[in-house]
Design a protein around this motif. Structure first.
Motif, PDB file in Angstrom:
ATOM      1  N   ILE A   1      65.889  38.352   0.172  1.00  0.00           N
ATOM      2  CA  ILE A   1      65.398  39.298  -0.834  1.00  0.00           C
ATOM      3  C   ILE A   1      64.298  38.657  -1.669  1.00  0.00           C
ATOM      4  O   ILE A   1      63.241  39.248  -1.890  1.00  0.00           O
ATOM      5  CB  ILE A   1      66.562  39.791  -1.715  1.00  0.00           C
ATOM      6  CG1 ILE A   1      67.507  40.661  -0.882  1.00  0.00           C
ATOM      7  CG2 ILE A   1      66.049  40.530  -2.947  1.00  0.00           C
ATOM      8  CD1 ILE A   1      68.861  40.886  -1.502  1.00  0.00           C
ATOM      9  N   LYS A   2      64.528  37.431  -2.127  1.00  0.00           N
ATOM     10  CA  LYS A   2      63.539  36.743  -2.956  1.00  0.00           C
ATOM     11  C   LYS A   2      62.221  36.565  -2.206  1.00  0.00           C
ATOM     12  O   LYS A   2      61.142  36.748  -2.779  1.00  0.00           O
ATOM     13  CB  LYS A   2      64.078  35.387  -3.406  1.00  0.00           C
ATOM     14  CG  LYS A   2      63.163  34.662  -4.358  1.00  0.00           C
ATOM     15  CD  LYS A   2      63.789  33.372  -4.838  1.00  0.00           C
ATOM     16  CE  LYS A   2      62.886  32.661  -5.827  1.00  0.00           C
ATOM     17  NZ  LYS A   2      63.484  31.409  -6.293  1.00  0.00           N
ATOM     18  N   ASP A   3      62.306  36.218  -0.925  1.00  0.00           N
ATOM     19  CA  ASP A   3      61.094  36.040  -0.116  1.00  0.00           C
ATOM     20  C   ASP A   3      60.271  37.319  -0.013  1.00  0.00           C
ATOM     21  O   ASP A   3      59.061  37.271   0.161  1.00  0.00           O
ATOM     22  CB  ASP A   3      61.449  35.556   1.293  1.00  0.00           C
ATOM     23  CG  ASP A   3      61.912  34.112   1.313  1.00  0.00           C
ATOM     24  OD1 ASP A   3      61.671  33.391   0.321  1.00  0.00           O
ATOM     25  OD2 ASP A   3      62.531  33.714   2.321  1.00  0.00           O
ATOM     26  N   ARG A   4      60.928  38.464  -0.119  1.00  0.00           N
ATOM     27  CA  ARG A   4      60.227  39.741   0.022  1.00  0.00           C
ATOM     28  C   ARG A   4      59.704  40.300  -1.291  1.00  0.00           C
ATOM     29  O   ARG A   4      58.985  41.299  -1.295  1.00  0.00           O
ATOM     30  CB  ARG A   4      61.151  40.752   0.692  1.00  0.00           C
ATOM     31  CG  ARG A   4      61.442  40.336   2.118  1.00  0.00           C
ATOM     32  CD  ARG A   4      62.305  41.290   2.842  1.00  0.00           C
ATOM     33  NE  ARG A   4      62.554  40.778   4.182  1.00  0.00           N
ATOM     34  CZ  ARG A   4      63.276  41.370   5.072  1.00  0.00           C
ATOM     35  NH1 ARG A   4      63.860  42.528   4.798  1.00  0.00           N
ATOM     36  NH2 ARG A   4      63.463  40.846   6.256  1.00  0.00           N
TER      37      ARG A   4
ATOM     38  N   ILE B   1      61.227  41.385  -9.727  1.00  0.00           N
ATOM     39  CA  ILE B   1      62.572  41.380 -10.312  1.00  0.00           C
ATOM     40  C   ILE B   1      63.545  41.975  -9.308  1.00  0.00           C
ATOM     41  O   ILE B   1      63.263  42.991  -8.677  1.00  0.00           O
ATOM     42  CB  ILE B   1      62.599  42.194 -11.623  1.00  0.00           C
ATOM     43  CG1 ILE B   1      61.700  41.555 -12.673  1.00  0.00           C
ATOM     44  CG2 ILE B   1      64.023  42.317 -12.150  1.00  0.00           C
ATOM     45  CD1 ILE B   1      61.557  42.378 -13.931  1.00  0.00           C
ATOM     46  N   PHE B   2      64.705  41.341  -9.186  1.00  0.00           N
ATOM     47  CA  PHE B   2      65.771  41.844  -8.330  1.00  0.00           C
ATOM     48  C   PHE B   2      67.038  41.982  -9.165  1.00  0.00           C
ATOM     49  O   PHE B   2      67.378  41.088  -9.940  1.00  0.00           O
ATOM     50  CB  PHE B   2      66.021  40.895  -7.158  1.00  0.00           C
ATOM     51  CG  PHE B   2      67.239  41.246  -6.344  1.00  0.00           C
ATOM     52  CD1 PHE B   2      67.286  42.439  -5.647  1.00  0.00           C
ATOM     53  CD2 PHE B   2      68.316  40.394  -6.284  1.00  0.00           C
ATOM     54  CE1 PHE B   2      68.405  42.783  -4.898  1.00  0.00           C
ATOM     55  CE2 PHE B   2      69.440  40.717  -5.527  1.00  0.00           C
ATOM     56  CZ  PHE B   2      69.483  41.913  -4.840  1.00  0.00           C
TER      57      PHE B   2
ATOM     58  N   GLY C   1      77.919  34.727  -8.940  1.00  0.00           N
ATOM     59  CA  GLY C   1      76.968  34.374  -9.986  1.00  0.00           C
ATOM     60  C   GLY C   1      76.323  33.018  -9.757  1.00  0.00           C
ATOM     61  O   GLY C   1      75.109  32.859  -9.942  1.00  0.00           O
ATOM     62  N   ASN C   2      77.112  32.036  -9.332  1.00  0.00           N
ATOM     63  CA  ASN C   2      76.559  30.706  -9.057  1.00  0.00           C
ATOM     64  C   ASN C   2      75.595  30.744  -7.877  1.00  0.00           C
ATOM     65  O   ASN C   2      74.544  30.100  -7.908  1.00  0.00           O
ATOM     66  CB  ASN C   2      77.685  29.707  -8.776  1.00  0.00           C
ATOM     67  CG  ASN C   2      78.413  29.307 -10.036  1.00  0.00           C
ATOM     68  OD1 ASN C   2      77.847  29.320 -11.119  1.00  0.00           O
ATOM     69  ND2 ASN C   2      79.678  28.961  -9.900  1.00  0.00           N
ATOM     70  N   THR C   3      75.940  31.492  -6.842  1.00  0.00           N
ATOM     71  CA  THR C   3      75.061  31.620  -5.681  1.00  0.00           C
ATOM     72  C   THR C   3      73.761  32.299  -6.079  1.00  0.00           C
ATOM     73  O   THR C   3      72.664  31.859  -5.715  1.00  0.00           O
ATOM     74  CB  THR C   3      75.758  32.413  -4.558  1.00  0.00           C
ATOM     75  OG1 THR C   3      76.986  31.754  -4.221  1.00  0.00           O
ATOM     76  CG2 THR C   3      74.887  32.520  -3.323  1.00  0.00           C
ATOM     77  N   PHE C   4      73.871  33.392  -6.847  1.00  0.00           N
ATOM     78  CA  PHE C   4      72.691  34.109  -7.318  1.00  0.00           C
ATOM     79  C   PHE C   4      71.800  33.182  -8.147  1.00  0.00           C
ATOM     80  O   PHE C   4      70.587  33.130  -7.968  1.00  0.00           O
ATOM     81  CB  PHE C   4      73.121  35.324  -8.144  1.00  0.00           C
ATOM     82  CG  PHE C   4      72.002  36.257  -8.490  1.00  0.00           C
ATOM     83  CD1 PHE C   4      71.651  37.281  -7.638  1.00  0.00           C
ATOM     84  CD2 PHE C   4      71.299  36.126  -9.680  1.00  0.00           C
ATOM     85  CE1 PHE C   4      70.614  38.160  -7.952  1.00  0.00           C
ATOM     86  CE2 PHE C   4      70.272  36.988 -10.007  1.00  0.00           C
ATOM     87  CZ  PHE C   4      69.926  38.004  -9.138  1.00  0.00           C
ATOM     88  N   GLY C   5      72.420  32.417  -9.058  1.00  0.00           N
ATOM     89  CA  GLY C   5      71.674  31.518  -9.921  1.00  0.00           C
ATOM     90  C   GLY C   5      71.005  30.371  -9.189  1.00  0.00           C
ATOM     91  O   GLY C   5      69.978  29.858  -9.621  1.00  0.00           O
ATOM     92  N   THR C   6      71.564  29.979  -8.056  1.00  0.00           N
ATOM     93  CA  THR C   6      70.942  28.942  -7.237  1.00  0.00           C
ATOM     94  C   THR C   6      69.626  29.442  -6.653  1.00  0.00           C
ATOM     95  O   THR C   6      68.631  28.717  -6.609  1.00  0.00           O
ATOM     96  CB  THR C   6      71.898  28.530  -6.091  1.00  0.00           C
ATOM     97  OG1 THR C   6      73.078  27.981  -6.668  1.00  0.00           O
ATOM     98  CG2 THR C   6      71.260  27.509  -5.170  1.00  0.00           C
ATOM     99  N   VAL C   7      69.624  30.690  -6.209  1.00  0.00           N
ATOM    100  CA  VAL C   7      68.418  31.271  -5.600  1.00  0.00           C
ATOM    101  C   VAL C   7      67.448  31.780  -6.663  1.00  0.00           C
ATOM    102  O   VAL C   7      66.232  31.668  -6.518  1.00  0.00           O
ATOM    103  CB  VAL C   7      68.805  32.407  -4.624  1.00  0.00           C
ATOM    104  CG1 VAL C   7      67.573  33.070  -4.036  1.00  0.00           C
ATOM    105  CG2 VAL C   7      69.704  31.877  -3.512  1.00  0.00           C
ATOM    106  N   PHE C   8      67.995  32.346  -7.731  1.00  0.00           N
ATOM    107  CA  PHE C   8      67.180  32.871  -8.834  1.00  0.00           C
ATOM    108  C   PHE C   8      67.514  32.086 -10.107  1.00  0.00           C
ATOM    109  O   PHE C   8      68.288  32.554 -10.951  1.00  0.00           O
ATOM    110  CB  PHE C   8      67.482  34.362  -9.062  1.00  0.00           C
ATOM    111  CG  PHE C   8      67.018  35.266  -7.966  1.00  0.00           C
ATOM    112  CD1 PHE C   8      65.715  35.732  -7.920  1.00  0.00           C
ATOM    113  CD2 PHE C   8      67.895  35.680  -6.971  1.00  0.00           C
ATOM    114  CE1 PHE C   8      65.289  36.588  -6.914  1.00  0.00           C
ATOM    115  CE2 PHE C   8      67.482  36.540  -5.957  1.00  0.00           C
ATOM    116  CZ  PHE C   8      66.175  36.989  -5.925  1.00  0.00           C
ATOM    117  N   PRO C   9      66.938  30.893 -10.274  1.00  0.00           N
ATOM    118  CA  PRO C   9      67.281  30.106 -11.470  1.00  0.00           C
ATOM    119  C   PRO C   9      66.849  30.773 -12.776  1.00  0.00           C
ATOM    120  O   PRO C   9      67.426  30.503 -13.822  1.00  0.00           O
ATOM    121  CB  PRO C   9      66.559  28.774 -11.246  1.00  0.00           C
ATOM    122  CG  PRO C   9      65.602  28.988 -10.140  1.00  0.00           C
ATOM    123  CD  PRO C   9      66.040  30.197  -9.378  1.00  0.00           C
TER     124      PRO C   9
END
Length: 87
Positions: free
Chosen positions: A13-16, A22-23, A41-49
Motif C-alpha cells: 500500500i505504501k509503495d502505491r 495518507i493511508f 499497530g506495531n506492524t503498521f508503525g514499522t511501515v508507517f513511522p
C-alpha cells in the motif's frame, strides 16, 4: 482478513501512495484481544513511522491507524479545523 494487517500488505500500500500520501486502516477490535490490536499497530508503525492511532468518537471498538508516506508530520489541529465533529 488477517492478510490485510501484514507488513507485506502495508508495504504494498505504501509503495502505491503518492509522495506525502495518507493511508487509513480501519480496525474493528470488538472481537479482538489487546495483544492482537497491539501487534497490528506495531506492524503498521514499522511501515508507517509517521502515524497515529485513533479511536472512533462514536463509540464501540473502532480504531483507525493513520499513516503518511512522506515526512510531513500529521497535524491533528489541521484535521480538527477541516473535519468538524458532527454529533
Amino acid at each position: 482478513m488477517a492478510n490485510l494487517y501484514t507488513k507485506e500488505s502495508f508495504e504494498t500500500i505504501k509503495d502505491r501512495l503518492n509522495d506525502d500520501g495518507i493511508f487509513i486502516q480501519w480496525v474493528n477490535a470488538g472481537r479482538m484481544d489487546w495483544r492482537t490490536l497491539a501487534m497490528i499497530g506495531n506492524t503498521f508503525g514499522t511501515v508507517f513511522p509517521n502515524s497515529v492511532m485513533m479511536i472512533s468518537p462514536i463509540g464501540g471498538a473502532d480504531f483507525f491507524f493513520v499513516g503518511v508516506k512522506g515526512k510531513t508530520p500529521l497535524r491533528l489541529s489541521v484535521a480538527d479545523r477541516n473535519l468538524p465533529f458532527v454529533s
